[in-house]
Scaffold this active site. Structure first.
Site, PDB file in Angstrom:
ATOM      1  N   HIS A   5      -1.093  39.225  -5.366  1.00  0.00           N
ATOM      2  CA  HIS A   5      -0.239  40.026  -4.474  1.00  0.00           C
ATOM      3  C   HIS A   5       0.019  41.445  -4.950  1.00  0.00           C
ATOM      4  O   HIS A   5       0.694  42.211  -4.256  1.00  0.00           O
ATOM      5  CB  HIS A   5       1.101  39.301  -4.263  1.00  0.00           C
ATOM      6  CG  HIS A   5       0.915  37.870  -3.864  1.00  0.00           C
ATOM      7  ND1 HIS A   5       0.946  36.839  -4.773  1.00  0.00           N
ATOM      8  CD2 HIS A   5       0.628  37.312  -2.665  1.00  0.00           C
ATOM      9  CE1 HIS A   5       0.704  35.697  -4.143  1.00  0.00           C
ATOM     10  NE2 HIS A   5       0.500  35.952  -2.876  1.00  0.00           N
ATOM     11  N   GLY A  21      14.229  44.855   0.182  1.00  0.00           N
ATOM     12  CA  GLY A  21      13.353  43.945   0.913  1.00  0.00           C
ATOM     13  C   GLY A  21      12.225  44.688   1.615  1.00  0.00           C
ATOM     14  O   GLY A  21      11.070  44.266   1.608  1.00  0.00           O
ATOM     15  N   ARG A  25      11.531  51.143   2.745  1.00  0.00           N
ATOM     16  CA  ARG A  25      12.716  51.596   2.011  1.00  0.00           C
ATOM     17  C   ARG A  25      12.338  51.911   0.553  1.00  0.00           C
ATOM     18  O   ARG A  25      12.873  52.832  -0.053  1.00  0.00           O
ATOM     19  CB  ARG A  25      13.832  50.563   2.081  1.00  0.00           C
ATOM     20  CG  ARG A  25      15.148  51.069   1.560  1.00  0.00           C
ATOM     21  CD  ARG A  25      16.304  50.176   1.988  1.00  0.00           C
ATOM     22  NE  ARG A  25      16.472  50.166   3.432  1.00  0.00           N
ATOM     23  CZ  ARG A  25      17.076  51.130   4.124  1.00  0.00           C
ATOM     24  NH1 ARG A  25      17.561  52.181   3.503  1.00  0.00           N
ATOM     25  NH2 ARG A  25      17.183  51.049   5.421  1.00  0.00           N
ATOM     26  N   ARG A  44      -0.955  43.932   1.044  1.00  0.00           N
ATOM     27  CA  ARG A  44      -0.112  43.481   2.175  1.00  0.00           C
ATOM     28  C   ARG A  44       0.910  44.538   2.596  1.00  0.00           C
ATOM     29  O   ARG A  44       1.982  44.191   3.119  1.00  0.00           O
ATOM     30  CB  ARG A  44       0.644  42.185   1.826  1.00  0.00           C
ATOM     31  CG  ARG A  44      -0.244  40.970   1.694  1.00  0.00           C
ATOM     32  CD  ARG A  44       0.545  39.753   1.298  1.00  0.00           C
ATOM     33  NE  ARG A  44      -0.342  38.608   1.171  1.00  0.00           N
ATOM     34  CZ  ARG A  44      -0.282  37.520   1.942  1.00  0.00           C
ATOM     35  NH1 ARG A  44       0.634  37.425   2.872  1.00  0.00           N
ATOM     36  NH2 ARG A  44      -1.118  36.520   1.760  1.00  0.00           N
ATOM     37  N   ARG A  88      17.674  44.097  -7.378  1.00  0.00           N
ATOM     38  CA  ARG A  88      17.517  44.072  -5.918  1.00  0.00           C
ATOM     39  C   ARG A  88      18.563  44.977  -5.295  1.00  0.00           C
ATOM     40  O   ARG A  88      19.762  44.881  -5.616  1.00  0.00           O
ATOM     41  CB  ARG A  88      17.654  42.641  -5.406  1.00  0.00           C
ATOM     42  CG  ARG A  88      17.875  42.531  -3.932  1.00  0.00           C
ATOM     43  CD  ARG A  88      17.656  41.147  -3.370  1.00  0.00           C
ATOM     44  NE  ARG A  88      18.453  40.919  -2.180  1.00  0.00           N
ATOM     45  CZ  ARG A  88      18.271  41.508  -0.999  1.00  0.00           C
ATOM     46  NH1 ARG A  88      17.290  42.383  -0.842  1.00  0.00           N
ATOM     47  NH2 ARG A  88      19.052  41.250   0.022  1.00  0.00           N
ATOM     48  N   VAL A  89      18.103  45.848  -4.395  1.00  0.00           N
ATOM     49  CA  VAL A  89      19.000  46.753  -3.672  1.00  0.00           C
ATOM     50  C   VAL A  89      18.809  46.448  -2.185  1.00  0.00           C
ATOM     51  O   VAL A  89      17.874  46.914  -1.562  1.00  0.00           O
ATOM     52  CB  VAL A  89      18.712  48.238  -4.011  1.00  0.00           C
ATOM     53  CG1 VAL A  89      19.324  48.607  -5.356  1.00  0.00           C
ATOM     54  CG2 VAL A  89      17.218  48.551  -4.036  1.00  0.00           C
ATOM     55  N   GLY A  90      19.688  45.618  -1.641  1.00  0.00           N
ATOM     56  CA  GLY A  90      19.454  45.109  -0.298  1.00  0.00           C
ATOM     57  C   GLY A  90      20.602  45.345   0.651  1.00  0.00           C
ATOM     58  O   GLY A  90      21.530  46.119   0.381  1.00  0.00           O
ATOM     59  N   SER A  91      20.519  44.651   1.757  1.00  0.00           N
ATOM     60  CA  SER A  91      21.610  44.660   2.727  1.00  0.00           C
ATOM     61  C   SER A  91      22.127  43.234   2.866  1.00  0.00           C
ATOM     62  O   SER A  91      21.425  42.282   2.544  1.00  0.00           O
ATOM     63  CB  SER A  91      21.135  45.188   4.084  1.00  0.00           C
ATOM     64  OG  SER A  91      20.150  44.336   4.626  1.00  0.00           O
ATOM     65  N   GLU A 180      22.919  37.092   2.200  1.00  0.00           N
ATOM     66  CA  GLU A 180      21.595  37.724   2.239  1.00  0.00           C
ATOM     67  C   GLU A 180      20.544  36.631   2.040  1.00  0.00           C
ATOM     68  O   GLU A 180      20.854  35.461   2.300  1.00  0.00           O
ATOM     69  CB  GLU A 180      21.521  38.887   1.234  1.00  0.00           C
ATOM     70  CG  GLU A 180      22.011  38.603  -0.168  1.00  0.00           C
ATOM     71  CD  GLU A 180      20.971  37.928  -1.021  1.00  0.00           C
ATOM     72  OE1 GLU A 180      21.065  36.680  -1.165  1.00  0.00           O
ATOM     73  OE2 GLU A 180      20.099  38.609  -1.570  1.00  0.00           O
ATOM     74  N   MET A 181      19.345  36.962   1.592  1.00  0.00           N
ATOM     75  CA  MET A 181      18.291  35.940   1.614  1.00  0.00           C
ATOM     76  C   MET A 181      17.443  35.837   0.345  1.00  0.00           C
ATOM     77  O   MET A 181      16.407  35.182   0.365  1.00  0.00           O
ATOM     78  CB  MET A 181      17.377  36.181   2.829  1.00  0.00           C
ATOM     79  CG  MET A 181      18.105  36.096   4.152  1.00  0.00           C
ATOM     80  SD  MET A 181      17.042  36.363   5.592  1.00  0.00           S
ATOM     81  CE  MET A 181      16.022  34.897   5.539  1.00  0.00           C
ATOM     82  N   GLU A 182      17.851  36.495  -0.756  1.00  0.00           N
ATOM     83  CA  GLU A 182      16.950  36.490  -1.920  1.00  0.00           C
ATOM     84  C   GLU A 182      17.607  36.291  -3.285  1.00  0.00           C
ATOM     85  O   GLU A 182      16.941  35.835  -4.231  1.00  0.00           O
ATOM     86  CB  GLU A 182      16.164  37.826  -1.984  1.00  0.00           C
ATOM     87  CG  GLU A 182      15.152  38.040  -0.891  1.00  0.00           C
ATOM     88  CD  GLU A 182      15.763  38.661   0.368  1.00  0.00           C
ATOM     89  OE1 GLU A 182      16.917  39.163   0.265  1.00  0.00           O
ATOM     90  OE2 GLU A 182      15.126  38.638   1.424  1.00  0.00           O
ATOM     91  N   SER A 204      25.739  45.550   5.829  1.00  0.00           N
ATOM     92  CA  SER A 204      25.173  46.167   7.043  1.00  0.00           C
ATOM     93  C   SER A 204      25.799  45.606   8.306  1.00  0.00           C
ATOM     94  O   SER A 204      25.689  46.205   9.376  1.00  0.00           O
ATOM     95  CB  SER A 204      23.661  45.935   7.087  1.00  0.00           C
ATOM     96  OG  SER A 204      23.377  44.541   7.036  1.00  0.00           O
ATOM     97  N   ASP A 205      26.431  44.440   8.188  1.00  0.00           N
ATOM     98  CA  ASP A 205      27.083  43.871   9.371  1.00  0.00           C
ATOM     99  C   ASP A 205      28.178  42.903   8.931  1.00  0.00           C
ATOM    100  O   ASP A 205      28.159  42.419   7.805  1.00  0.00           O
ATOM    101  CB  ASP A 205      26.065  43.178  10.291  1.00  0.00           C
ATOM    102  CG  ASP A 205      25.206  42.171   9.568  1.00  0.00           C
ATOM    103  OD1 ASP A 205      24.250  42.592   8.889  1.00  0.00           O
ATOM    104  OD2 ASP A 205      25.519  40.972   9.635  1.00  0.00           O
ATOM    105  N   ARG A 218      23.821  53.345   7.960  1.00  0.00           N
ATOM    106  CA  ARG A 218      23.024  52.543   7.029  1.00  0.00           C
ATOM    107  C   ARG A 218      22.334  53.455   6.013  1.00  0.00           C
ATOM    108  O   ARG A 218      22.306  53.178   4.825  1.00  0.00           O
ATOM    109  CB  ARG A 218      21.994  51.736   7.823  1.00  0.00           C
ATOM    110  CG  ARG A 218      21.311  50.685   6.981  1.00  0.00           C
ATOM    111  CD  ARG A 218      20.396  49.821   7.813  1.00  0.00           C
ATOM    112  NE  ARG A 218      21.101  49.047   8.794  1.00  0.00           N
ATOM    113  CZ  ARG A 218      20.789  48.994  10.089  1.00  0.00           C
ATOM    114  NH1 ARG A 218      19.772  49.673  10.550  1.00  0.00           N
ATOM    115  NH2 ARG A 218      21.489  48.259  10.914  1.00  0.00           N
TER     116      ARG A 218
END
Ligand SMILES: O=P(O)(O)O[C@H]1O[C@H](CO)[C@@H](O)[C@H]1O
Ligand SMILES: O=c1cc[nH]c(=O)[nH]1
Length: 237
Positions: A5, A21, A25, A44, A88-91, A180-182, A204-205, A218
């Site tokens: 990958h 993610g 970004r 990818r 990780r820098v996410g939302s 979040e998801m990770e 973000s929400d 955002r």
């Protein structure tokens, strides 16, 4: 050298990587905050870059959405490319009354509905936790930039569109700072391979209040989080 990958050479990544993610970004962070930037991955379209922040080498790469995706990239970065610090820098979505849009939250730990950490931990419950030093540095960097943070438990969901709508009320009662998801997967990979990891997210929400950031808000909120993350990297440790 290439993994399935990541097509890069071993020295292409810095020891520390910021991971949003969204690969676009990652490109934005590289273009906006880093100097002497070069692209180091495009497999990818998971764009990865290495540059420097105030003279300190830093990489940035997307990790996609969900625990399976972040787990692949984190594992390959650690074991094949010498990365030892992953931020990780996410939302995230909020459920608590006192967590608002644009707030910065830090995942001291991460609960999850995913079984990945049980799979790697012989069926037992692994406490998926952030690296303590990285957490301290992030809190210190936020404080020096006058950015308020809430530090606590994230919930890493497998299903963005969960049929269990009552889950969010449960998470609110347990004081979860963001959904979040990770993070739980990232912390599990870091524990397995001896690396350091941290997740910080901009809210973000608000899931229970049905509120959402505008695109402009955002952008600003995420810029502030990137500064906190990058300044925390300068604190080392
Ligand atoms: O903004 P990112 O880092 O992608 O994080 C959140 O956004 C995605 C869902 O829209 C998931 O990846 C979730 O964790
Ligand atoms: O995973 C996520 C990210 C943002 N907001 C949510 O509700 N979930």
């Amino acid at each position: 050298m290439a993994t399935p990958h990541i097509k890069a050479e071993r020295g292409d990544f810095a020891d520390t990587i910021l991971m949003p993610g969204d690969p676009l970004r990652a490109q934005y962070i590289a273009d906006t905050f880093l100097s002497n930037v070069r692209q180091v991955n495009a497999v990818r379209n998971m764009l990865g870059f290495t540059g420097s922040y105030k003279g300190r080498p830093v990489s940035v790469m997307g990790h996609g959405m969900g625990i399976p995706s972040v787990s692949i990239y984190a594992k390959e970065l650690i074991t094949e490319f010498g990365v030892n610090t992953l931020i990780r820098v996410g939302s995230c979505g909020a459920v608590r009354d006192d967590v608002r849009l644009m707030d910065l939250v830090i995942g001291l730990g991460a609960s999850t509905e995913s079984r990945v950490n049980r799979t790697r931990f012989m069926g037992h419950d692994l406490a998926a936790i952030a690296d303590f030093g990285l957490t301290q540095n992030a809190v210190a960097a936020a404080s020096s930039l006058d950015v308020p943070v809430k530090v606590g438990n994230l919930f890493s969901a497998d299903l963005f569109y969960t049929p269990q709508s009552e889950l969010f009320e449960l998470l609110r009662r347990y004081g979860v700072v963001g959904v979040e998801m990770e993070a739980a997967g990232l912390y599990g990979v870091a524990a397995e391979y001896g690396a350091r990891a941290l997740t910080m997210c901009t809210v973000s929400d608000h899931i229970l209040r049905g509120e959402r950031l505008s695109a402009d808000e955002r952008q600003t909120g995420f810029d502030q989080m990137m500064e906190v993350a990058l300044e925390s990297v300068l604190l080392g440790g």
